[in-house]
Design a protein around this motif. Sequence first.
Motif, PDB file in Angstrom:
ATOM      1  N   ASP A 142       0.832  -1.213   0.000  1.00 19.35           N
ATOM      2  CA  ASP A 142       0.000   0.000   0.000  1.00 19.35           C
ATOM      3  C   ASP A 142       0.862   1.257   0.000  1.00 19.35           C
ATOM      4  OD1 ASP A 142      -2.209  -1.608   0.014  1.00 19.35           O
ATOM      5  OD2 ASP A 142      -2.497  -1.524   2.206  1.00 19.35           O
ATOM      6  N   SER A 144       3.865   1.523  -1.097  1.00 17.91           N
ATOM      7  CA  SER A 144       4.499   1.662  -2.414  1.00 17.91           C
ATOM      8  C   SER A 144       3.531   2.217  -3.440  1.00 17.91           C
ATOM      9  CB  SER A 144       5.048   0.311  -2.867  1.00 17.91           C
ATOM     10  OG  SER A 144       5.625   0.409  -4.141  1.00 17.91           O
ATOM     11  N   SER A 145       2.297   1.658  -3.409  1.00 22.17           N
ATOM     12  CA  SER A 145       1.282   2.157  -4.355  1.00 22.17           C
ATOM     13  C   SER A 145       0.973   3.619  -4.082  1.00 22.17           C
ATOM     14  CB  SER A 145       0.015   1.308  -4.245  1.00 22.17           C
ATOM     15  OG  SER A 145       0.290  -0.045  -4.523  1.00 22.17           O
ATOM     16  N   LYS A 146       0.812   3.938  -2.781  1.00 23.24           N
ATOM     17  CA  LYS A 146       0.505   5.329  -2.423  1.00 23.24           C
ATOM     18  C   LYS A 146       1.654   6.257  -2.816  1.00 23.24           C
ATOM     19  CE  LYS A 146      -2.382   8.049  -0.092  1.00 23.24           C
ATOM     20  NZ  LYS A 146      -1.870   9.360  -0.399  1.00 23.24           N
ATOM     21  N   GLN A 148       3.774   5.763  -5.252  1.00 20.34           N
ATOM     22  CA  GLN A 148       3.737   5.956  -6.691  1.00 20.34           C
ATOM     23  C   GLN A 148       2.627   6.914  -7.102  1.00 20.34           C
ATOM     24  OE1 GLN A 148       3.460   2.105  -8.507  1.00 20.34           O
ATOM     25  NE2 GLN A 148       5.550   1.485  -7.915  1.00 20.34           N
ATOM     26  N   GLU A 149       1.476   6.752  -6.435  1.00 19.40           N
ATOM     27  CA  GLU A 149       0.349   7.639  -6.751  1.00 19.40           C
ATOM     28  C   GLU A 149       0.696   9.083  -6.390  1.00 19.40           C
ATOM     29  OE1 GLU A 149      -4.402   8.119  -5.599  1.00 19.40           O
ATOM     30  OE2 GLU A 149      -3.223   6.418  -4.877  1.00 19.40           O
ATOM     31  N   ASP A 150       1.289   9.255  -5.183  1.00 19.34           N
ATOM     32  CA  ASP A 150       1.665  10.610  -4.773  1.00 19.34           C
ATOM     33  C   ASP A 150       2.737  11.187  -5.693  1.00 19.34           C
ATOM     34  OD1 ASP A 150      -0.128  10.414  -2.718  1.00 19.34           O
ATOM     35  OD2 ASP A 150       1.375   9.851  -1.188  1.00 19.34           O
ATOM     36  N   ARG A 151       3.674  10.309  -6.113  1.00 19.87           N
ATOM     37  CA  ARG A 151       4.718  10.783  -7.025  1.00 19.87           C
ATOM     38  C   ARG A 151       4.125  11.237  -8.343  1.00 19.87           C
ATOM     39  NH1 ARG A 151       7.314   6.462  -7.302  1.00 19.87           N
ATOM     40  NH2 ARG A 151       8.536   6.751  -5.407  1.00 19.87           N
ATOM     41  N   ALA A 152       3.195  10.435  -8.864  1.00 19.57           N
ATOM     42  CA  ALA A 152       2.559  10.812 -10.127  1.00 19.57           C
ATOM     43  C   ALA A 152       1.756  12.099  -9.971  1.00 19.57           C
ATOM     44  CB  ALA A 152       1.676   9.676 -10.624  1.00 19.57           C
ATOM     45  N   LYS A 153       1.039  12.184  -8.839  1.00 21.66           N
ATOM     46  CA  LYS A 153       0.250  13.390  -8.598  1.00 21.66           C
ATOM     47  C   LYS A 153       1.161  14.613  -8.460  1.00 21.66           C
ATOM     48  CE  LYS A 153      -3.323  15.194  -5.480  1.00 21.66           C
ATOM     49  NZ  LYS A 153      -4.123  14.914  -4.272  1.00 21.66           N
ATOM     50  N   HIS A 154       2.274  14.424  -7.757  1.00 27.86           N
ATOM     51  CA  HIS A 154       3.207  15.524  -7.573  1.00 27.86           C
ATOM     52  C   HIS A 154       3.815  15.960  -8.915  1.00 27.86           C
ATOM     53  CE1 HIS A 154       6.238  18.031  -5.729  1.00 27.86           C
ATOM     54  NE2 HIS A 154       7.191  17.343  -6.367  1.00 27.86           N
TER      55      HIS A 154
END
Length: 379
Positions: A142, A144-146, A148-154
Amino acid sequence: PKKENQLKNLALLLGPDFMIDQIIVETSDHARLFLKLAYNWRFQINKQDPKTYEKIFAVSDFIGETCKTLASRIRGAVSGVTFDQFHKRSTEIIQTAVFGKEKEFLIKTNNLLITSVDIQGFEPVEASTRQSLEMSIKLAIDISSKAQEDRAKHEAEQAEQRAKGERDKQAIDDQAEAEKKRIELFKLEAESASVETTGKAIAIAKAHAEAASINGKAELEQATLQVNAIQIKQKEELEILKKRYEAEEHHNQSMMELEVNTQKQLAEIEAAKFKKTIDSLGKETLISMAKAGPAAQAKLLAGLGLKGYMIIDAKNPINLFNTAQGMIASPQGQMSVPENTPQLSALTWVYLCLLYTSDAADEGLGVDLGGRRIIKKKK
């Protein structure tokens, strides 16, 4: 786990081979784990040293002793880390525990060399630990997924902010450019107003200045052309004068060569004439002339058209100056011979020597002492 004294052999395989062991370890936070490990090994021997063959039998149960030694090192290493640290760095921790900073581990008692260690699997011994592990793994996924999601969002927000900043910058640049154009427009309007009030006088002054500049340039160019024309004319006149002098020099040279050739041919003709005259007299006549008296010789030679002569033999030299003075001092048509002139016998060869030719003697100062004609160069 290994059981001791299961095999009794008289011979050992030197390897390489592998052994498998299962051990239970406990982390610093009291999490008990079941590990299944595989070790690759071989005996290190020296074929030139027979004692190394005896040393491999020094340990009766080398499999059990090796597994216990390695298990002890691994338990000590795992007990110093937490479960989470071991879960993330299990391979590194176990290899460091077995090999340390070296690439291989040698048991010096029997020269057994451990070349590598492999973790075939591990799992918690207790159910609560297993659940904690599963939750940890799920939480890690979770996270790691979060992440990655935060990185993409950032990254998306960063790209949006970058685009927005570029748009704002472009708007500011456009506004500044428009303001600059507006200032230039105001300057042009001010200049137009100034030209309308005082522009006529300035325009006239500029026109006069430009006209004077154009006239000056034209006069300068005309003077330059005149100077170039004069230089070209002088160069052509100098070239013509040079060619004229060269032509005159060539002409004078040709005339001199022609005069020299003419005199040479005349001299050759005169010499040939004299030779024919002497040949026509013959050897006997010359001998008779030599025997005859001076008066008879003068008459005979005068009949040949000779104004002066001198007869000598080949052995006795004569004084040319005394002979010449005697020839000059004698009366017209006669020849004065010095008393010391030798008499010629019938068998004596006669040599005649012309002092000068009749045509050269008539030119007075045109003949030098040697009878050579002086040719004056025309200027």
